[in-house]
Design an enzyme around this catalytic site. Sequence first.
Site, PDB file in Angstrom:
ATOM      1  N   ASP A   1      14.536 -22.521 -61.848  1.00  0.00           N
ATOM      2  CA  ASP A   1      14.763 -21.284 -62.592  1.00  0.00           C
ATOM      3  C   ASP A   1      16.250 -21.210 -62.917  1.00  0.00           C
ATOM      4  O   ASP A   1      17.078 -21.060 -62.018  1.00  0.00           O
ATOM      5  CB  ASP A   1      14.326 -20.092 -61.730  1.00  0.00           C
TER       6      ASP A   1
ATOM      7  N   SER B   1      12.499 -10.265 -62.732  1.00  0.00           N
ATOM      8  CA  SER B   1      13.880 -10.500 -63.150  1.00  0.00           C
ATOM      9  C   SER B   1      14.763  -9.302 -62.757  1.00  0.00           C
ATOM     10  O   SER B   1      14.736  -8.888 -61.601  1.00  0.00           O
ATOM     11  CB  SER B   1      13.884 -10.768 -64.652  1.00  0.00           C
TER      12      SER B   1
ATOM     13  N   HIS C   1      11.492 -19.144 -65.427  1.00  0.00           N
ATOM     14  CA  HIS C   1      11.857 -17.802 -64.980  1.00  0.00           C
ATOM     15  C   HIS C   1      10.701 -16.819 -65.130  1.00  0.00           C
ATOM     16  O   HIS C   1      10.793 -15.681 -64.716  1.00  0.00           O
ATOM     17  CB  HIS C   1      13.067 -17.317 -65.781  1.00  0.00           C
TER      18      HIS C   1
END
Lengths: 376, 263
Positions: free
Chosen positions: B217, B95, B245
């Site tokens: 996502d 991320s 995610h």
Amino acid sequence: MSGVEDDFEELYEHAPCGYLSTLPDGTIIRVNRTLLELTGYDPGELTGGMRIQGLLAVGDRIFYETHFSPLLAMQSVVREIAVDMRRADGTRLPVLLNAVMRDDPGVIRFCVFAATDRREYERELLRARQRAERSEAEARELARTLQRSFIPPALPEIPGLQVAGAFRPAGRGDLVGGDFYDMYETAGGWALALGDVCGKGVDAAVVTSLARYTLRAAPIREPSPSAVLSALNRTLLRERAGRFVTAVYGQLAPVGHRFRLTLSLAGHPYPLWASGDAVGEIGRPGNVLGLLPRVRLSDVDVDLAPGDAVLFYTDGVVEGRRDKEMYGEERLRCLLGASRAMGAAGIAEAIVNEAVAFQSGLPRDDIAVMVLKIPS
Amino acid sequence: MSVMVRNNVRVTGRPDGRPMVFAHGFGCDQNMWRLVAPAFEDDYRVVLFDYVGSGDSDLSAYSPERYSSLQGYAQDVLDVCAELGLTDAVFVGHSVSAMIGALAAIREPARFGALVMVGPSPRYIDDEGYVGGFSAADIEELLESLDSNYLGWSGAMAPVIMGNPDRPELGAELTNSFCRTDPEIARRFATVTFMSDNRADLSRVPVRCLILQCAQDVIAPVEVGRFVHESIPGSELVLMRATGHCPNLSAPGETIAAIKAFV
């Protein structure tokens, strides 16, 4: 037993909370009637490939992916997550979610509790808390600003003499305290003052302010340090300040390469004088100010030679405690003796740092110091 | 305070192996790698850590100034690298950590030999000619969501937990015991993460780069993954079957295989 409560289909469909089951990726595979009633969707509308993420408001969707999913993957159960669901008509339904993840078969089961009133109440609490936090921050800022006004932004430049001051508020600096210091030019040289008003908070700040400007104005009429402190005593009583003040006041006059320091003490710790290898106290004790109509104060002269250093400080330095042990004047003498070769600013910094470190970084009382140093 | 304690650094695997550093994203801590990192312990010197303000890092080391941009977080990475004397490391960032790793590699290229970006996004908010997936109002809504979900953090419990790191049972009674953090810090980290714009940095990434892009996502949509791939010269893009995610939790096997194939 009534037969109706044996009907699991009935128990599921008309449970007092919404039920929703998804695949691990969030694809909705089953919902109960209660959930449809809460959200206003038609049967089949949610189970046609839609994911639970799509039912959430966008901000909550991010929260779902960054917090809810990882938590569920790690502990298989998540409780009391507050999010908004989007109803069929576009309005929002505040809900609380509980979820369990079952690995075999891979499915996530959600309980959906409508929580409109509770969430509105929580938002009110949150707003109140944010207001309180803002007020607290403002009060702290106010305390710091006020405190800064008790010490001059810069000390005067004096040829042949270094001067430095340092101040550290008690604790985290949330409360305005009563320590102050000042130094300024006068007709015959320079004057310095350092003091401590008893107590903390706004009332103490008012008296500190009063003390500081009285000490600035008094030298115009008063010839000696003891006369200046007596004038402050009269002012404190006349203004019914209601708080006592300890202070040291000194006058400095250049005499060749030396300086003559004339000082008077009012209930204040003795300044320390480092000269040669010796460190000693200077001044004669006098009464604290703001209590008695007549105070006994005296003036003492000290001739400062090149290499000498004088330290003025408030009791916050020596009364700092580690467990039951007090920092004490003996440690301060040793530190001044050991650091006397440094410049005034270095000495002041060393003293404040050690006094703060002695109390594990959170001083219980304000700490103020001023240092005079005649370079060798 | 040593960096090892400050960032709760854990080193496992082969002491003489090539370093592989796993970095968590916004929302959790090094626990995010619990299903992936062990697979590399036979061949690599595996390094896990928490950013200051997350997990079991030293919260007193947090300063709003230092962590007001992703550069502050990149400095945490570089501090850990310096403390362990790492060079030629494989940095695996999930991320927002994908971008943090890129910033760290731009600043000290010798530390890094390869970059694995899991679900990267150089900018979350839509811009002219760019789809990030979110509007500024969405991010505001996220902050509200964070405010409503303190995830087991209450003023009364926090000092007990923080003061007794050796007694995890004190925290275990809380409803959501993982990924717990000070809500004020979480809010700031969210703001820094979702307001960031590192598109201009992508072309300057000086190391080999793998982008792992999940299907569906919502945080980092596939268009964003392609944008990152096209902006980093010579990068590889792998479109994963995993959805969501967090493939490091939902599809650890596929994630491990993709990283192994790359390094």
